[in-house]
Write a protein that holds these residues in place. Structure first.
Motif, short mmCIF file in Angstrom:
data_model
loop_
_atom_site.label_atom_id
_atom_site.label_comp_id
_atom_site.label_asym_id
_atom_site.label_seq_id
_atom_site.Cartn_x
_atom_site.Cartn_y
_atom_site.Cartn_z
N ASP A 1 43.63 -25.96 -57.30
CA ASP A 1 45.07 -25.90 -57.52
C ASP A 1 45.43 -25.90 -59.01
O ASP A 1 46.58 -26.09 -59.38
CB ASP A 1 45.77 -27.09 -56.83
CG ASP A 1 45.22 -28.44 -57.30
OD1 ASP A 1 44.18 -28.46 -57.99
OD2 ASP A 1 45.83 -29.47 -56.96
N GLY B 1 45.74 -17.24 -48.41
CA GLY B 1 46.46 -18.10 -49.36
C GLY B 1 46.61 -17.47 -50.72
O GLY B 1 47.69 -17.51 -51.33
N HIS C 1 51.37 -23.03 -43.95
CA HIS C 1 50.08 -22.53 -44.43
C HIS C 1 49.09 -22.58 -43.29
O HIS C 1 48.92 -23.63 -42.65
CB HIS C 1 49.56 -23.36 -45.61
CG HIS C 1 48.57 -22.62 -46.47
ND1 HIS C 1 47.37 -22.16 -45.99
CD2 HIS C 1 48.63 -22.23 -47.77
CE1 HIS C 1 46.72 -21.53 -46.96
NE2 HIS C 1 47.47 -21.55 -48.05
N GLN D 1 45.90 -22.44 -43.41
CA GLN D 1 44.57 -22.96 -43.77
C GLN D 1 44.65 -24.37 -44.35
O GLN D 1 43.83 -24.76 -45.18
CB GLN D 1 43.92 -22.02 -44.79
CG GLN D 1 43.63 -20.63 -44.24
CD GLN D 1 43.02 -19.72 -45.30
OE1 GLN D 1 43.41 -19.73 -46.45
NE2 GLN D 1 42.06 -18.91 -44.88
N ILE E 1 41.72 -26.29 -46.65
CA ILE E 1 42.02 -26.74 -48.01
C ILE E 1 41.74 -28.23 -48.17
O ILE E 1 41.12 -28.67 -49.15
CB ILE E 1 43.49 -26.42 -48.34
CG1 ILE E 1 43.69 -24.90 -48.42
CG2 ILE E 1 43.92 -27.08 -49.64
CD1 ILE E 1 45.14 -24.46 -48.43
N LEU F 1 38.18 -28.02 -50.07
CA LEU F 1 38.51 -27.71 -51.46
C LEU F 1 38.91 -28.96 -52.22
O LEU F 1 39.30 -29.97 -51.63
CB LEU F 1 39.65 -26.69 -51.52
CG LEU F 1 39.44 -25.37 -50.75
CD1 LEU F 1 40.59 -24.41 -51.02
CD2 LEU F 1 38.11 -24.72 -51.10
N SER G 1 40.99 -30.82 -55.66
CA SER G 1 42.17 -30.72 -56.50
C SER G 1 41.80 -30.88 -57.97
O SER G 1 40.70 -31.33 -58.31
CB SER G 1 43.17 -31.80 -56.08
OG SER G 1 44.22 -31.92 -57.01
N TRP H 1 41.98 -31.76 -51.73
CA TRP H 1 43.28 -31.14 -51.97
C TRP H 1 44.10 -31.20 -50.68
O TRP H 1 44.09 -30.28 -49.86
CB TRP H 1 43.08 -29.70 -52.44
CG TRP H 1 44.35 -28.97 -52.75
CD1 TRP H 1 45.60 -29.48 -52.86
CD2 TRP H 1 44.47 -27.57 -53.01
NE1 TRP H 1 46.51 -28.50 -53.16
CE2 TRP H 1 45.85 -27.31 -53.26
CE3 TRP H 1 43.56 -26.51 -53.06
CZ2 TRP H 1 46.31 -26.03 -53.55
CZ3 TRP H 1 44.02 -25.24 -53.35
CH2 TRP H 1 45.39 -25.00 -53.59
#
Length: 584
Positions: free
Chosen positions: A346, A378, A523, A525, A529, A533, A535, A542
């Motif tokens: 992000d 995304g 969103h 996904q 995320i 994933l 941050s 994240w």
């Protein structure tokens, strides 16, 4: 019979769309409007009987022909996308507001079948301030009858591109009314073909809206035909159960076919519609406050669930551990994935890489992996958000120039500032000043380099700054006439934190100035995320809390801004809005 006038309006892309207007016949009533949206394949003439049968003489009544249908322009049965048609709805409502002097809160929208899905998607994505919705047999899931029809259509589209399919529905399966059956079969304006792009887009939007109906806060009456051969009932019931408004009612109509509002025995049903519509005007328009949605409600619960670690031995836990491991391997090949792990997925650096959209990595395989990464839904949405931010920035600058006011731009969390600087291409004259801020020293350094590379260092500068420091924002000089917050508030679920930031901007921006702000109402996904994933904040997971468009707009309004315009991508993920600072 009430007389009607034939009118047209230019939609957002300049296409001319047709509509009918039945002026109110009771001039002693306050201005009120009922706006009608027809079934798929049909046109406004198929709903004209409602202008008399609903017995609402104090209401102006409007009914459009959707693009590609009836007397509206556009390829027959087609649209560039379902999202384009949803934006047509927004443009039509805006036209009624401006051309006919009607306030949104004095409008009730009544829609049927495909029109009801268009309107429900619009209500979800744009959060309009209309008084109420009446949805009749919304086509959230069409009965295709052929096994694996939808995957087959997707495959054929991938092989052939867009093509058309004909409606299989016979008039006798739409209504028991002999006159309606005969008129349908003889109507030259009925368009039976529908493009596969529009049909598949209908499915995708419907699934999203049914899943997230809690975001719709508009009082709603839902009419469900009990013997519908065209659409499934279960998604309609799920939509009703999940609706976010407390003022809602469901009517299941035994024996009714799909043309709910054109059925033979429709009189009692139309009386229910009339009663519901009139009831909405017996009290002032109201929406529940969403300012505490970060502490209670669906999005709060969703974010808390995503932040909760999964049991180590669960299948889902194993799945996401393998997903993270796969991404770590991908980071050795893909430049974008590596940058995400290094700086945060992000971060401003990651977003600038996504904006540039040029795959890089180790050899041909690495570029292929990176291309797949950059083409995820995304990141496609992020690039569309950038285009929408630039569009609304140019619009706001033009309005300031028309008003004879200087253009002083402030972006409180600019990343590298690419969308600000590229929005200036072709703009004359250039702004008097541009102040870009970001918390990250790396972003400030790279953003300043981008300013110099674009030859804008005479009017633009980049400094470190805290986007949530209310007093610091309020003291910015020169006072900004155009403030920008893009991609920031989506990363922070705390509404008080966001409210403080907006209050600082409200103190900085003088009345008549503008604010461009973004949101993320949806969103597909979110779990990927959150589970896979990291941050920019110390490499933590994240986890994002979605804000409905209604919630985001309420936060902006509470700070003293009035929303004017909105854009949203085809998938309903990222919105961009333009608001104006009001007096007081």
């Amino acid at each position: 019979m009430r007389d009607y006038q034939k009118r047209t309006f230019a939609s957002h892309d300049g296409l001319e769309l047709f509509y009918r207007h039945w002026p109110a016949t009771d001039s002693g009533q306050p201005r009120r409007a009922l706006v009608l949206f027809h079934r798929g394949h049909e046109h406004s003439g198929r709903m004209a009987h409602l202008a008399d049968e609903l017995e609402l003489p104090g209401f102006d009544i409007f009914a459009w022909d959707a693009r590609g249908l009836g007397q509206s322009h556009g390829p027959r049965g087609d649209s560039p996308s379902f999202g384009t048609s949803v934006r047509d709805v927004q443009t039509f409502i805006g036209h009624l507001r401006e051309r006919h002097g009607l306030a949104e809160e004095d409008m009730v929208v009544l829609a049927q079948s495909v029109g009801a899905v268009l309107v429900a998607t619009w209500a979800h994505d744009y959060a309009p301030n209309i008084r109420a919705l009446v949805l009749a047999s919304p086509a959230f899931k069409v009965k295709l009858y052929v096994p694996f029809a939808r995957p087959g259509l997707k495959l054929l589209r991938a092989l052939r591109g867009n093509f058309f399919v004909n409606s299989y529905v016979k008039a006798r399966f739409l209504t028991h009314d002999p006159a309606r059956i005969a008129s349908f079969e003889a109507d030259p304006l009925i368009t039976r073909p529908i493009s596969v792009n529009l049909l598949l887009g209908l499915y995708e939007a419907a699934e999203r809206v049914v899943a997230d109906a809690q975001a719709i806060q508009i009082p709603t009456q839902l009419l469900v035909s009990g013997a519908d051969f065209v659409v499934h009932r279960k998604p309609q019931e799920q939509f009703f159960e999940r609706l976010g408004t407390l003022r809602k009612e469901l009517h299941v109509l035994p024996g009714f076919f799909h043309d709910t509002l054109g059925e033979r025995d429709r009189g009692p049903v139309l009386e229910r519609v009339r009663r519901f519509v009139l009831q909405q005007f017996e009290q002032p328009p109201a929406r529940p406050s969403l300012l505490d949605a970060d502490r209670i409600g669906a999005s709060c619960a969703e974010a808390e669930a995503l932040a909760t670690p999964l049991p180590a031995r669960s299948l889902r836990g194993l799945y996401w551990r393998l997903t993270r491991a796969g991404l770590k391997i991908g980071a050795h090949l893909s430049r974008g994935v590596k940058l995400g792990f290094d700086t945060g997925f992000d971060s401003g650096s990651t977003l600038d890489y996504v904006y540039r959209n040029t795959p890089g990595g180790m050899g041909r395989l690495g570029r292929l992996v990176d291309r797949t990464y950059l083409d995820s839904i995304g990141w496609r949405g992020i690039r569309q958000r950038k285009l929408h931010v630039e569009e609304l920035l140019r619009l706001a600058m033009a309005r300031l120039r028309e008003a004879g006011r200087p253009v002083h731009i402030l972006d409180i969390a600019a990343g590298h500032g690419r969308y600000i600087l590229e929005a200036l291409q072709g703009v004359e004259p250039l702004p008097e000043s541009i102040l870009l801020r970001d918390y990250s020293e790396l972003n400030v350094r790279d953003g300043q380099a981008l300013i110099e590379a674009k030859g804008l260092d005479q009017i633009a500068r980049f400094i470190e700054g805290d986007a949530f420091d209310r007093a610091d924002l309020a003291a910015v000089a020169p006072r900004p006439s155009l403030a920008v917050v893009s991609g920031l508030y989506e990363l922070f679920g705390d509404n008080q934190q966001v409210g403080n930031s907006l209050a600082g901007l409200a103190a900085a921006v003088p009345p008549g100035g503008y604010l461009v702000y973004t949101g993320q109402p949806w969103h597909p996904q979110l779990e990927l995320i959150a589970r896979a994933l990291t941050s920019h904040r110390d490499g933590q997971p994240w986890v994002m809390r979605r804000r409905s468009q209604a919630e985001m707009d309420q936060l902006v309004a509470a700070a003293g801004f009035r929303k004017l315009e909105q854009r949203i991508d085809e998938w309903g993920i990222f919105s961009v809005s333009l608001a104006q600072r009001v007096d007081g």
